[in-house]
Design a protein around this motif. Structure first.
Motif, mmCIF file in Angstrom:
data_model
loop_
_atom_site.group_PDB
_atom_site.id
_atom_site.type_symbol
_atom_site.label_atom_id
_atom_site.label_comp_id
_atom_site.label_asym_id
_atom_site.label_seq_id
_atom_site.Cartn_x
_atom_site.Cartn_y
_atom_site.Cartn_z
ATOM 1 N N LEU A 120 42.786 10.756 55.248
ATOM 2 C CA LEU A 120 41.807 10.067 56.091
ATOM 3 C C LEU A 120 40.939 11.067 56.846
ATOM 4 N N PHE A 121 41.526 12.173 57.314
ATOM 5 C CA PHE A 121 40.728 13.231 57.941
ATOM 6 C C PHE A 121 39.619 13.678 56.988
ATOM 7 N N GLU A 122 39.998 13.886 55.739
ATOM 8 C CA GLU A 122 39.038 14.375 54.749
ATOM 9 C C GLU A 122 38.020 13.302 54.384
ATOM 10 N N GLU A 123 38.488 12.077 54.219
ATOM 11 C CA GLU A 123 37.585 10.987 53.833
ATOM 12 C C GLU A 123 36.471 10.791 54.846
ATOM 13 N N PHE A 124 36.819 10.936 56.134
ATOM 14 C CA PHE A 124 35.834 10.688 57.192
ATOM 15 C C PHE A 124 35.316 11.979 57.817
ATOM 16 N N SER A 125 35.596 13.114 57.159
ATOM 17 C CA SER A 125 35.070 14.418 57.585
ATOM 18 C C SER A 125 35.253 14.628 59.090
ATOM 19 N N LEU A 126 36.476 14.447 59.545
ATOM 20 C CA LEU A 126 36.757 14.572 60.967
ATOM 21 C C LEU A 126 36.448 15.986 61.446
ATOM 22 N N LEU A 127 35.680 16.088 62.522
ATOM 23 C CA LEU A 127 35.300 17.389 63.049
ATOM 24 C C LEU A 127 36.534 18.184 63.463
ATOM 25 N N GLU A 128 36.435 19.501 63.309
ATOM 26 C CA GLU A 128 37.584 20.376 63.512
ATOM 27 C C GLU A 128 38.171 20.256 64.915
ATOM 28 N N ASN A 129 37.309 20.197 65.936
ATOM 29 C CA ASN A 129 37.838 20.153 67.296
ATOM 30 C C ASN A 129 38.462 18.792 67.623
ATOM 31 N N ILE A 130 37.957 17.720 67.002
ATOM 32 C CA ILE A 130 38.569 16.400 67.208
ATOM 33 C C ILE A 130 39.932 16.355 66.531
ATOM 34 N N ARG A 131 39.999 16.916 65.336
ATOM 35 C CA ARG A 131 41.292 16.979 64.651
ATOM 36 C C ARG A 131 42.296 17.799 65.456
ATOM 37 N N LEU A 159 55.694 6.232 63.176
ATOM 38 C CA LEU A 159 54.570 5.420 63.644
ATOM 39 C C LEU A 159 53.862 6.104 64.802
ATOM 40 N N ILE A 160 54.621 6.652 65.734
ATOM 41 C CA ILE A 160 54.034 7.353 66.877
ATOM 42 C C ILE A 160 53.200 8.535 66.410
ATOM 43 N N LYS A 161 53.761 9.346 65.508
ATOM 44 C CA LYS A 161 53.048 10.539 65.077
ATOM 45 C C LYS A 161 51.764 10.184 64.340
ATOM 46 N N SER A 162 51.833 9.227 63.415
ATOM 47 C CA SER A 162 50.635 8.902 62.633
ATOM 48 C C SER A 162 49.559 8.249 63.495
ATOM 49 N N ALA A 163 49.957 7.376 64.424
ATOM 50 C CA ALA A 163 48.965 6.762 65.303
ATOM 51 C C ALA A 163 48.322 7.803 66.206
ATOM 52 N N ALA A 164 49.119 8.765 66.683
ATOM 53 C CA ALA A 164 48.561 9.834 67.517
ATOM 54 C C ALA A 164 47.586 10.693 66.714
ATOM 55 N N LEU A 165 47.949 11.007 65.481
ATOM 56 C CA LEU A 165 47.056 11.823 64.644
ATOM 57 C C LEU A 165 45.729 11.124 64.371
ATOM 58 N N LEU A 166 45.749 9.797 64.311
ATOM 59 C CA LEU A 166 44.555 9.054 63.889
ATOM 60 C C LEU A 166 43.842 8.343 65.034
ATOM 61 N N HIS A 167 44.290 8.556 66.271
ATOM 62 C CA HIS A 167 43.732 7.753 67.362
ATOM 63 C C HIS A 167 42.242 8.005 67.569
ATOM 64 N N ASP A 168 41.758 9.195 67.261
ATOM 65 C CA ASP A 168 40.330 9.501 67.412
ATOM 66 C C ASP A 168 39.644 9.689 66.060
ATOM 67 N N LEU A 169 40.165 9.047 65.033
ATOM 68 C CA LEU A 169 39.589 9.195 63.688
ATOM 69 C C LEU A 169 38.103 8.845 63.665
ATOM 70 N N MET A 170 37.702 7.847 64.439
ATOM 71 C CA MET A 170 36.299 7.407 64.472
ATOM 72 C C MET A 170 35.654 7.755 65.811
ATOM 73 N N LYS A 171 35.992 8.911 66.341
ATOM 74 C CA LYS A 171 35.583 9.315 67.683
ATOM 75 C C LYS A 171 34.074 9.249 67.883
ATOM 76 N N LEU A 172 33.304 9.519 66.856
ATOM 77 C CA LEU A 172 31.847 9.559 67.005
ATOM 78 C C LEU A 172 31.195 8.190 66.880
ATOM 79 N N GLU A 173 31.998 7.156 66.647
ATOM 80 C CA GLU A 173 31.473 5.798 66.543
ATOM 81 C C GLU A 173 31.493 5.109 67.905
#
Length: 292
Positions: A120-131, A159-173
């Motif tokens: 998902l990081f790759e699919e949505f080209s998550l910026l390095e500092n957000i990741r 569940l905790i780890k994956s939700a934490a990793l993805l909580h800002d997946l769409m940060k720029l939206e």
């Protein structure tokens, strides 16, 4: 079974056995069963719910060897094993389903693998500092969650780890928490979606519990840029900025109150000081580019 597989199974410390369909027992139930097996010295444990026998059957090492050496089909051999009952409130031990349905259920109710998060990081080209921020929040979430589990709280660590990793997946939206939650829900990851949606919601204080959503919510508030900070430090700029905007100012104060309420729950449960615990994390400084 072939000889190599038999030898591998005999070398196992424990083995869960289910029939052709897969039980919907919660991960916490499986962990509790294993702990009961190891502490009781039982040769096998079978979960029950409301007095009804469930699945999976859990075998100790010596029972695995006896089952294999019996030469009977696994189902017949398992039926002959005398197992200790493990009573649980998890009705999932009484429910089983085919693999495809099990996979859909798992996506709805538990976390995602690190590989799925990476994709998902790759699919949505998550910026390095957000990741980087997301990875730090995941590290803090895991630390808090492990202490809670040690104190007896049943939590889904994946569940905790994956939700934490993805909580800002769409940060720029716009409304990034809702955007990421809607995306995850559309992919079938409903449990992770609910936690991601909650991480920007300060309104849940009145029904607060030390659950997966609360832990990710708090961990996000304890990281600013790449540094662990206190809640007050984290929100100081927002308070200063919002003083001329009463609704915004009130929302920031609700977020601070919710964060501090979670900290109070954690410290009362574990007997540890949260900020001292967070300072034990050895997080490498972020050296990449920052994007506004």
């Amino acid at each position: 079974m072939n000889e190599g597989l038999c030898d591998s199974l005999k070398a196992s410390d424990f083995l869960y056995i289910a029939d052709a369909n897969l039980p919907l027992a919660r991960p916490a139930t499986l962990r509790d069963m294993l702990e009961a097996l190891q502490t009781s010295g039982a040769s096998a444990i079978r979960p029950t719910c409301g007095g009804c026998a469930g699945s999976p059957l859990l075998l100790a090492r010596e029972t695995i060897s006896a089952l294999i050496d019996s030469g009977l089909p696994v189902k017949a051999a398992a039926a002959s094993i005398s197992a200790s009952d493990f009573e649980t409130e998890d009705e999932g031990v009484l429910i089983s389903c085919p693999q495809a349905e099990f996979d859909r259920h798992a996506r709805r109710t538990t976390g995602m693998s690190e590989l799925e998060c990476e994709r998902l990081f790759e699919e949505f080209s998550l910026l390095e500092n957000i990741r980087d921020h997301c990875e730090r929040v995941a590290a803090v979430s895991e630390l808090i969650a492990l202490r809670c589990v040690e104190a007896g709280v049943a939590l889904d660590l994946a569940l905790i780890k994956s939700a934490a990793l993805l909580h800002d997946l769409m940060k720029l939206e716009p409304k990034h928490a809702d955007a990421a939650a809607n995306l995850l829900a559309s992919r079938g990851y409903e449990a992770a979606a609910e936690i991601v949606r909650e991480h920007m919601n300060p309104e849940r204080e009145s029904r607060l519990a030390l659950d997966e959503a609360a832990i990710v919510y708090l961990a996000d508030k304890l990281i600013r840029n790449d540094d662990p900070v206190s809640v007050e430090e984290r929100y100081a700029p927002a308070l200063a900025f919002s003083r001329s905007d009463p609704p915004h100012f009130a929302r920031v104060n609700r977020a601070i109150a919710k964060s501090n309420a979670i900290i109070e729950l954690f410290e009362r449960l574990t007997g540890e000081k949260l900020y001292e615990l967070c300072n034990t994390l050895k997080l490498e400084p972020y050296t990449g580019q920052r994007y506004d």
